[in-house]
Design a protein around this motif. Structure first.
Motif, PDB file in Angstrom:
ATOM      1  N   HIS A  46       0.842  -1.195   0.000  1.00 41.44           N
ATOM      2  CA  HIS A  46       0.000   0.000   0.000  1.00 41.44           C
ATOM      3  C   HIS A  46       0.878   1.247   0.000  1.00 41.44           C
ATOM      4  O   HIS A  46       1.820   1.345   0.784  1.00 41.44           O
ATOM      5  CB  HIS A  46      -0.899   0.032   1.237  1.00 41.44           C
ATOM      6  CG  HIS A  46      -1.862  -1.091   1.282  1.00 41.44           C
ATOM      7  ND1 HIS A  46      -3.070  -1.054   0.636  1.00 41.44           N
ATOM      8  CD2 HIS A  46      -1.794  -2.305   1.885  1.00 41.44           C
ATOM      9  CE1 HIS A  46      -3.702  -2.188   0.839  1.00 41.44           C
ATOM     10  NE2 HIS A  46      -2.951  -2.979   1.589  1.00 41.44           N
ATOM     11  N   GLY A  47       0.533   2.190  -0.881  1.00 44.30           N
ATOM     12  CA  GLY A  47       1.235   3.466  -0.923  1.00 44.30           C
ATOM     13  C   GLY A  47       0.250   4.610  -0.978  1.00 44.30           C
ATOM     14  O   GLY A  47      -0.937   4.415  -1.294  1.00 44.30           O
ATOM     15  N   THR A  48       0.729   5.790  -0.660  1.00 48.12           N
ATOM     16  CA  THR A  48      -0.106   6.988  -0.729  1.00 48.12           C
ATOM     17  C   THR A  48       0.645   8.120  -1.403  1.00 48.12           C
ATOM     18  O   THR A  48       1.875   8.176  -1.371  1.00 48.12           O
ATOM     19  CB  THR A  48      -0.535   7.473   0.675  1.00 48.12           C
ATOM     20  OG1 THR A  48       0.638   7.747   1.441  1.00 48.12           O
ATOM     21  CG2 THR A  48      -1.394   6.441   1.377  1.00 48.12           C
ATOM     22  N   PHE A  49      -0.106   9.002  -2.015  1.00 51.94           N
ATOM     23  CA  PHE A  49       0.421  10.256  -2.544  1.00 51.94           C
ATOM     24  C   PHE A  49       0.076  11.325  -1.517  1.00 51.94           C
ATOM     25  O   PHE A  49      -1.038  11.365  -1.005  1.00 51.94           O
ATOM     26  CB  PHE A  49      -0.258  10.624  -3.868  1.00 51.94           C
ATOM     27  CG  PHE A  49       0.100   9.736  -5.019  1.00 51.94           C
ATOM     28  CD1 PHE A  49       1.141  10.062  -5.865  1.00 51.94           C
ATOM     29  CD2 PHE A  49      -0.612   8.583  -5.272  1.00 51.94           C
ATOM     30  CE1 PHE A  49       1.465   9.258  -6.936  1.00 51.94           C
ATOM     31  CE2 PHE A  49      -0.317   7.759  -6.338  1.00 51.94           C
ATOM     32  CZ  PHE A  49       0.737   8.091  -7.176  1.00 51.94           C
ATOM     33  N   GLY A  50       1.003  12.205  -1.234  1.00 52.07           N
ATOM     34  CA  GLY A  50       0.725  13.301  -0.307  1.00 52.07           C
ATOM     35  C   GLY A  50      -0.057  14.412  -0.979  1.00 52.07           C
ATOM     36  O   GLY A  50       0.118  14.688  -2.156  1.00 52.07           O
ATOM     37  N   ARG A  51      -0.953  15.026  -0.249  1.00 49.98           N
ATOM     38  CA  ARG A  51      -1.671  16.247  -0.626  1.00 49.98           C
ATOM     39  C   ARG A  51      -2.074  16.352  -2.103  1.00 49.98           C
ATOM     40  O   ARG A  51      -1.437  17.072  -2.864  1.00 49.98           O
ATOM     41  CB  ARG A  51      -0.854  17.448  -0.222  1.00 49.98           C
ATOM     42  CG  ARG A  51      -0.598  17.528   1.276  1.00 49.98           C
ATOM     43  CD  ARG A  51       0.274  18.697   1.668  1.00 49.98           C
ATOM     44  NE  ARG A  51      -0.177  19.941   1.112  1.00 49.98           N
ATOM     45  CZ  ARG A  51      -0.979  20.816   1.720  1.00 49.98           C
ATOM     46  NH1 ARG A  51      -1.405  20.576   2.924  1.00 49.98           N
ATOM     47  NH2 ARG A  51      -1.329  21.933   1.131  1.00 49.98           N
ATOM     48  N   PRO A  52      -3.136  15.689  -2.496  1.00 58.40           N
ATOM     49  CA  PRO A  52      -3.598  15.836  -3.883  1.00 58.40           C
ATOM     50  C   PRO A  52      -4.057  17.265  -4.158  1.00 58.40           C
ATOM     51  O   PRO A  52      -4.710  17.880  -3.320  1.00 58.40           O
ATOM     52  CB  PRO A  52      -4.750  14.845  -3.984  1.00 58.40           C
ATOM     53  CG  PRO A  52      -5.186  14.603  -2.585  1.00 58.40           C
ATOM     54  CD  PRO A  52      -3.995  14.827  -1.707  1.00 58.40           C
ATOM     55  N   LEU A  53      -3.689  17.782  -5.314  1.00 56.82           N
ATOM     56  CA  LEU A  53      -4.091  19.121  -5.733  1.00 56.82           C
ATOM     57  C   LEU A  53      -5.086  19.007  -6.872  1.00 56.82           C
ATOM     58  O   LEU A  53      -5.045  18.056  -7.643  1.00 56.82           O
ATOM     59  CB  LEU A  53      -2.874  19.928  -6.184  1.00 56.82           C
ATOM     60  CG  LEU A  53      -1.777  20.121  -5.141  1.00 56.82           C
ATOM     61  CD1 LEU A  53      -0.598  20.858  -5.754  1.00 56.82           C
ATOM     62  CD2 LEU A  53      -2.319  20.868  -3.933  1.00 56.82           C
ATOM     63  N   GLY A  54      -5.964  19.982  -6.980  1.00 55.82           N
ATOM     64  CA  GLY A  54      -6.909  19.981  -8.082  1.00 55.82           C
ATOM     65  C   GLY A  54      -8.134  20.802  -7.777  1.00 55.82           C
ATOM     66  O   GLY A  54      -8.169  21.537  -6.791  1.00 55.82           O
ATOM     67  N   HIS A  55      -9.120  20.669  -8.641  1.00 54.39           N
ATOM     68  CA  HIS A  55     -10.362  21.398  -8.473  1.00 54.39           C
ATOM     69  C   HIS A  55     -11.476  20.755  -9.297  1.00 54.39           C
ATOM     70  O   HIS A  55     -11.210  19.997 -10.231  1.00 54.39           O
ATOM     71  CB  HIS A  55     -10.203  22.873  -8.857  1.00 54.39           C
ATOM     72  CG  HIS A  55      -9.691  23.061 -10.250  1.00 54.39           C
ATOM     73  ND1 HIS A  55      -8.348  23.108 -10.549  1.00 54.39           N
ATOM     74  CD2 HIS A  55     -10.340  23.191 -11.415  1.00 54.39           C
ATOM     75  CE1 HIS A  55      -8.192  23.271 -11.849  1.00 54.39           C
ATOM     76  NE2 HIS A  55      -9.385  23.317 -12.398  1.00 54.39           N
ATOM     77  N   VAL A  56     -12.693  21.069  -8.912  1.00 52.82           N
ATOM     78  CA  VAL A  56     -13.883  20.711  -9.676  1.00 52.82           C
ATOM     79  C   VAL A  56     -14.404  22.005 -10.271  1.00 52.82           C
ATOM     80  O   VAL A  56     -14.559  23.001  -9.566  1.00 52.82           O
ATOM     81  CB  VAL A  56     -14.957  20.051  -8.777  1.00 52.82           C
ATOM     82  CG1 VAL A  56     -16.237  19.793  -9.568  1.00 52.82           C
ATOM     83  CG2 VAL A  56     -14.422  18.766  -8.170  1.00 52.82           C
ATOM     84  N   THR A  57     -14.658  21.983 -11.570  1.00 50.48           N
ATOM     85  CA  THR A  57     -15.119  23.175 -12.278  1.00 50.48           C
ATOM     86  C   THR A  57     -16.527  22.944 -12.817  1.00 50.48           C
ATOM     87  O   THR A  57     -16.817  21.882 -13.359  1.00 50.48           O
ATOM     88  CB  THR A  57     -14.173  23.493 -13.459  1.00 50.48           C
ATOM     89  OG1 THR A  57     -12.852  23.657 -12.958  1.00 50.48           O
ATOM     90  CG2 THR A  57     -14.601  24.747 -14.188  1.00 50.48           C
ATOM     91  N   GLU A  58     -17.389  23.950 -12.662  1.00 52.92           N
ATOM     92  CA  GLU A  58     -18.706  23.941 -13.289  1.00 52.92           C
ATOM     93  C   GLU A  58     -18.510  24.549 -14.666  1.00 52.92           C
ATOM     94  O   GLU A  58     -17.972  25.638 -14.792  1.00 52.92           O
ATOM     95  CB  GLU A  58     -19.706  24.756 -12.456  1.00 52.92           C
ATOM     96  CG  GLU A  58     -21.159  24.437 -12.766  1.00 52.92           C
ATOM     97  CD  GLU A  58     -21.711  25.197 -13.956  1.00 52.92           C
ATOM     98  OE1 GLU A  58     -22.661  24.704 -14.574  1.00 52.92           O
ATOM     99  OE2 GLU A  58     -21.198  26.276 -14.265  1.00 52.92           O
ATOM    100  N   LEU A  59     -18.901  23.827 -15.711  1.00 54.34           N
ATOM    101  CA  LEU A  59     -18.566  24.217 -17.078  1.00 54.34           C
ATOM    102  C   LEU A  59     -19.534  25.204 -17.719  1.00 54.34           C
ATOM    103  O   LEU A  59     -19.330  25.597 -18.852  1.00 54.34           O
ATOM    104  CB  LEU A  59     -18.453  22.969 -17.958  1.00 54.34           C
ATOM    105  CG  LEU A  59     -17.366  21.992 -17.521  1.00 54.34           C
ATOM    106  CD1 LEU A  59     -17.404  20.745 -18.390  1.00 54.34           C
ATOM    107  CD2 LEU A  59     -15.993  22.645 -17.560  1.00 54.34           C
ATOM    108  N   GLY A  60     -20.593  25.594 -17.046  1.00 54.17           N
ATOM    109  CA  GLY A  60     -21.528  26.561 -17.623  1.00 54.17           C
ATOM    110  C   GLY A  60     -22.709  25.893 -18.304  1.00 54.17           C
ATOM    111  O   GLY A  60     -23.706  26.532 -18.587  1.00 54.17           O
ATOM    112  N   ASP A  61     -22.608  24.596 -18.581  1.00 48.42           N
ATOM    113  CA  ASP A  61     -23.739  23.866 -19.166  1.00 48.42           C
ATOM    114  C   ASP A  61     -24.304  22.880 -18.147  1.00 48.42           C
ATOM    115  O   ASP A  61     -24.938  21.904 -18.510  1.00 48.42           O
ATOM    116  CB  ASP A  61     -23.324  23.152 -20.449  1.00 48.42           C
ATOM    117  CG  ASP A  61     -22.242  22.104 -20.226  1.00 48.42           C
ATOM    118  OD1 ASP A  61     -21.766  21.945 -19.077  1.00 48.42           O
ATOM    119  OD2 ASP A  61     -21.859  21.440 -21.203  1.00 48.42           O
TER     120      ASP A  61
END
Length: 187
Positions: A46-61
Motif C-alpha cells: 500500500h502506498g499513498t500520494f501526499g496532498r492531492p491538488l486539483g479542483h472541480v469546475t462547473e462548465l456553464g452547461d
C-alpha cells in the motif's frame, strides 16, 4: 432567471449553489489518494500520494469536470523507506523524470457524485496519457465532497504506462483509491 434555475438545479443535485463557471479547489488536507500493488506471491503493498491538488469546475452547461494532480515525490509506501524509494525511482513512477500523475475527467453531470458510477477521463502517468475510468461509490451524504468524501476506485495495467520495473515480483495491476473533499465555500 436561467442562472437562478441552473443554481436551483445544482442546489438540488449537490446541496450547494456557487453559481455557473465556478471552480472549487480540492481540500488537500482532508483528501487522500492511495494505490495498491500485489506481489506475485499475494502480498499487498500500500502506498499513498501526499496532498492531492486539483479542483472541480462547473462548465456553464451544468456539467462538471475534475482535475487532479499528484506529486510522485510525495509517495510513501506503508512504513517502508526501501519500498518508498523503489516506488519513486526510475524503475517505477520515476519522480525525477515524471514528477506528477494527472487526471482530467470528461465532463459529467453533478448527480454522478451523489449517485455513483463511472467517471471517465484521461490519466497521465510517466508521460503517457490514456483513457481510464474510476468508479465512484454512491455518496453517504447530501453534499458529496463537502460533507462526506467522494470515494473512487480504479485499476490500471501498469505496463500501459511504462511501469515495467520489478515484473517478476509485482502483478500487472495497480489499484487506485481516492477519497476527495472540497474546500468549504467560506474558506
Amino acid at each position: 432567471m436561467i442562472r437562478r434555475a441552473r443554481c436551483w438545479l445544482a442546489a438540488i443535485a449537490l446541496g450547494v449553489c456557487i453559481g455557473p463557471g465556478w471552480a472549487q479547489p480540492v481540500d488537500a488536507e482532508r483528501s487522500s489518494v492511495g494505490f495498491e500493488l500485489r506481489t506475485r506471491w499475494g502480498q499487498r503493498i500500500h502506498g499513498t500520494f501526499g496532498r492531492p491538488l486539483g479542483h472541480v469546475t462547473e462548465l456553464g452547461d451544468s456539467r462538471h469536470q475534475v482535475r487532479l494532480s499528484l506529486s510522485v515525490a510525495s509517495i510513501e509506501v506503508a512504513d517502508s523507506p526501501y519500498y518508498t524509494q523503489m516506488a519513486r525511482g526510475p524503475e517505477f513512477f520515476d519522480a525525477a523524470r515524471f514528477p506528477h500523475v494527472d487526471f482530467l475527467s470528461e465532463p459529467y453531470r453533478p448527480s454522478l457524485a451523489h449517485d455513483g458510477g463511472k467517471l471517465r477521463g484521461k490519466l497521465t502517468l510517466r508521460g503517457v496519457t490514456r483513457a481510464e475510468f474510476f468508479t465512484l461509490q454512491p455518496a453517504e451524504c447530501a453534499r458529496p465532497g463537502w460533507d462526506c468524501d467522494v470515494v473512487a476506485t480504479g485499476i490500471i495495467n501498469r505496463a500501459n504506462y511504462g511501469l515495467s520495473g520489478y515484473r517478476l515480483a509485482l502483478a500487472d495491476r495497480v489499484r487506485f483509491t481516492m477519497r476527495i473533499r472540497l474546500k468549504n465555500e467560506d474558506e
